[in-house]
Write a protein that holds these residues in place. Structure first.
Motif, PDB file in Angstrom:
ATOM      1  N   LYS A 219       0.955  -1.378  -0.077  1.00 21.47           N
ATOM      2  CA  LYS A 219      -0.079   0.269  -0.172  1.00 21.47           C
ATOM      3  C   LYS A 219       0.681   1.062  -0.347  1.00 21.47           C
ATOM      4  CE  LYS A 219      -3.871   2.616   2.411  1.00 21.47           C
ATOM      5  NZ  LYS A 219      -4.187   2.063   3.634  1.00 21.47           N
ATOM      6  N   GLY A 220       0.489   2.089  -0.814  1.00 17.37           N
ATOM      7  CA  GLY A 220       1.341   3.099  -1.032  1.00 17.37           C
ATOM      8  C   GLY A 220       2.496   3.749  -1.234  1.00 17.37           C
ATOM      9  N   GLY A 221       3.429   1.842  -2.210  1.00 17.89           N
ATOM     10  CA  GLY A 221       4.528   1.329  -2.171  1.00 17.89           C
ATOM     11  C   GLY A 221       5.404   1.422  -0.477  1.00 17.89           C
ATOM     12  N   SER A 222       4.960   1.169  -0.078  1.00 21.21           N
ATOM     13  CA  SER A 222       5.677   0.747   1.622  1.00 21.21           C
ATOM     14  C   SER A 222       6.063  -0.404   2.287  1.00 21.21           C
ATOM     15  CB  SER A 222       4.202   0.559   2.516  1.00 21.21           C
ATOM     16  OG  SER A 222       3.471  -0.622   2.827  1.00 21.21           O
ATOM     17  N   LYS A 223       6.220  -1.586   1.023  1.00 22.81           N
ATOM     18  CA  LYS A 223       6.381  -2.716   1.115  1.00 22.81           C
ATOM     19  C   LYS A 223       7.876  -2.250   0.585  1.00 22.81           C
ATOM     20  CE  LYS A 223       5.056  -6.364   2.610  1.00 22.81           C
ATOM     21  NZ  LYS A 223       5.925  -7.536   4.060  1.00 22.81           N
ATOM     22  N   LEU A 224       7.566  -1.843  -1.147  1.00 20.01           N
ATOM     23  CA  LEU A 224       8.972  -2.123  -1.855  1.00 20.01           C
ATOM     24  C   LEU A 224       9.645  -0.972  -0.884  1.00 20.01           C
ATOM     25  CD1 LEU A 224       9.894  -2.700  -4.294  1.00 20.01           C
ATOM     26  CD2 LEU A 224       8.686  -0.718  -5.594  1.00 20.01           C
ATOM     27  N   LYS A 225       9.413   0.183  -0.138  1.00 17.30           N
ATOM     28  CA  LYS A 225      10.595   1.110  -0.104  1.00 17.30           C
ATOM     29  C   LYS A 225      11.212   0.080   1.354  1.00 17.30           C
ATOM     30  CE  LYS A 225       7.914   5.341  -0.626  1.00 17.30           C
ATOM     31  NZ  LYS A 225       6.977   5.929   0.236  1.00 17.30           N
ATOM     32  N   MET A 226      10.046  -0.360   1.746  1.00 17.44           N
ATOM     33  CA  MET A 226      11.206  -1.637   3.159  1.00 17.44           C
ATOM     34  C   MET A 226      11.990  -2.172   2.734  1.00 17.44           C
ATOM     35  SD  MET A 226       9.537  -4.146   5.476  1.00 17.44           S
ATOM     36  CE  MET A 226       9.381  -5.364   3.735  1.00 17.44           C
ATOM     37  N   ILE A 227      11.728  -2.845   1.503  1.00 18.63           N
ATOM     38  CA  ILE A 227      13.744  -3.633   1.075  1.00 18.63           C
ATOM     39  C   ILE A 227      14.150  -3.160   0.528  1.00 18.63           C
ATOM     40  CG2 ILE A 227      13.075  -5.173  -1.072  1.00 18.63           C
ATOM     41  CD1 ILE A 227      11.342  -6.304   0.803  1.00 18.63           C
ATOM     42  N   GLY A 228      14.171  -1.876   0.203  1.00 16.36           N
ATOM     43  CA  GLY A 228      14.799  -1.240  -0.612  1.00 16.36           C
ATOM     44  C   GLY A 228      16.150  -0.509  -0.116  1.00 16.36           C
ATOM     45  N   SER A 229      15.025  -0.653   1.488  1.00 21.29           N
ATOM     46  CA  SER A 229      15.656   0.179   3.087  1.00 21.29           C
ATOM     47  C   SER A 229      16.798  -1.044   3.394  1.00 21.29           C
ATOM     48  CB  SER A 229      14.836   0.919   3.734  1.00 21.29           C
ATOM     49  OG  SER A 229      15.493   1.415   4.921  1.00 21.29           O
ATOM     50  N   ARG A 230      16.354  -1.994   3.321  1.00 17.94           N
ATOM     51  CA  ARG A 230      16.848  -3.339   3.968  1.00 17.94           C
ATOM     52  C   ARG A 230      17.771  -2.571   3.156  1.00 17.94           C
ATOM     53  NH1 ARG A 230      11.869  -7.025   6.190  1.00 17.94           N
ATOM     54  NH2 ARG A 230      11.855  -5.725   8.128  1.00 17.94           N
ATOM     55  N   SER A 231      17.900  -3.337   1.600  1.00 13.77           N
ATOM     56  CA  SER A 231      19.110  -3.897   0.639  1.00 13.77           C
ATOM     57  C   SER A 231      20.262  -3.009   0.798  1.00 13.77           C
ATOM     58  CB  SER A 231      18.051  -3.840  -0.941  1.00 13.77           C
ATOM     59  OG  SER A 231      17.173  -4.778  -0.670  1.00 13.77           O
ATOM     60  N   ARG A 232      19.695  -1.332   0.648  1.00 14.67           N
ATOM     61  CA  ARG A 232      20.453  -0.756   1.277  1.00 14.67           C
ATOM     62  C   ARG A 232      21.684  -1.040   2.243  1.00 14.67           C
ATOM     63  NH1 ARG A 232      17.718   3.676   0.943  1.00 14.67           N
ATOM     64  NH2 ARG A 232      17.979   3.855   3.011  1.00 14.67           N
ATOM     65  N   HIS A 233      21.223  -0.876   3.444  1.00 13.93           N
ATOM     66  CA  HIS A 233      21.759  -1.509   4.285  1.00 13.93           C
ATOM     67  C   HIS A 233      22.758  -2.566   4.103  1.00 13.93           C
ATOM     68  CE1 HIS A 233      23.145  -1.308   8.820  1.00 13.93           C
ATOM     69  NE2 HIS A 233      22.635  -2.412   8.681  1.00 13.93           N
ATOM     70  N   THR A 234      22.610  -3.710   3.724  1.00 14.90           N
ATOM     71  CA  THR A 234      23.361  -4.451   3.298  1.00 14.90           C
ATOM     72  C   THR A 234      24.399  -4.176   2.587  1.00 14.90           C
ATOM     73  OG1 THR A 234      21.652  -6.480   4.078  1.00 14.90           O
ATOM     74  CG2 THR A 234      23.042  -7.188   3.004  1.00 14.90           C
ATOM     75  N   MET A 235      23.931  -3.917   1.195  1.00 15.97           N
ATOM     76  CA  MET A 235      25.220  -3.202   0.314  1.00 15.97           C
ATOM     77  C   MET A 235      26.195  -2.229   0.953  1.00 15.97           C
ATOM     78  SD  MET A 235      22.288  -1.968  -3.342  1.00 15.97           S
ATOM     79  CE  MET A 235      21.425  -3.828  -3.406  1.00 15.97           C
TER      80      MET A 235
END
Length: 263
Positions: A219-235
């Motif tokens: 909803k409102g891109g919330s899940k994709l933002k979460m995936i992006g944030s977690r992925s970026r942290h790992t990277m």
């Protein structure tokens, strides 16, 4: 634990590993090429067939087999064990997670593995606590045949940085979603620009149906933002620099059975 870097993604879900990923460990007088493969399964589509192809490749060219079993997992004599029995190369059975087990369970499992597999060597370890990990490394070195260095001593893997970035995103998807979504997703890195201070990555996440796309985005891109944030942290932890990550989601129907897309 042996390489000092996490090259293969790890989740509690089955079929997390889809590729054959090589990790290269070099010392003054040795070089070990670890080959991490998908788990064995009965293929349900062409993606599974490709995954089993990687497993068969590793059987063909390995000098030593390390068969790691979790002490708290159910273990039985299956097709994979039967295949290992027929190998004319040394097999090391490694029982992991002894830090959360008891001596009685460890001994019981050791006897079970000896009876069913009869490996050349058997060792209980704790990867988390680094117990017996050095012992395992020394054992592997003692079993390797003499040969040349196949890779530069500084090289850590045969996989590209693009591949590692894609797998980091897929790992977060495997962890965050249930049921069908993780198994219908593939990640492709469209752009990978590494500057001195920042790493800019554009990635496309492919799904098989519009309904999966909606679930993935949220909803409102919330899940994709979460995936992006977690992925970026790992990277950022892996590459030790700031990462700008931009993700897109696209539908490619039945990509798991498309030879061209799979390649």
């Amino acid at each position: 634990a042996l390489l000092g870097e996490r090259l293969s993604i790890v989740t509690h879900k089955a079929q997390t590993t889809r590729h054959r990923i090589q990790g290269i460990l070099s010392g003054d007088d040795y070089q070990i090429v670890f080959s991490d493969t998908p788990g064995t399964l009965k293929p349900a589509h062409k993606l599974h067939e490709k995954m089993m192809g990687f497993v068969n490749e590793s059987f063909a060219d390995a000098d030593v087999f390390v068969y790691m079993i979790d002490l708290d997992d159910k273990w039985e004599d299956d097709e994979f064990v039967q295949k290992l029995k027929k190998m004319d190369k040394p097999v090391i059975a490694v029982l992991n997670k002894m830090d959360v087990s008891t001596p009685e369970v460890v001994n019981e499992r050791m006897e079970q593995v000896k009876e069913l597999l009869a490996p050349a060597h058997i060792l209980a370890i704790s990867v988390l606590k680094k117990f017996n990990v050095d012992t395992l490394l020394d054992l592997i070195k003692s079993l390797l045949p003499e040969g040349p260095y196949y890779y530069d001593k500084e090289q850590l893997t045969d996989r590209s940085e693009r591949f590692i970035a894609a797998e980091m995103i897929r790992e977060q998807i495997m962890t965050a979603y249930q049921e069908e979504v993780p198994y219908n997703v593939e990640v492709v890195i469209e752009s990978f620009k590494d500057n001195a201070k920042i790493l800019k990555i554009e990635a496309t996440i492919y799904v098989m149906r519009d309904s999966q796309k909606a679930i993935l985005i949220g909803k409102g891109g919330s899940k994709l933002k979460m995936i992006g944030s977690r992925s970026r942290h790992t990277m950022e932890k892996f590459w030790a620099k700031q990462v700008f990550l931009h993700t897109f989601v696209k539908v490619k129907e039945n990509w798991r059975n498309d030879d061209g897309l799979l390649k």
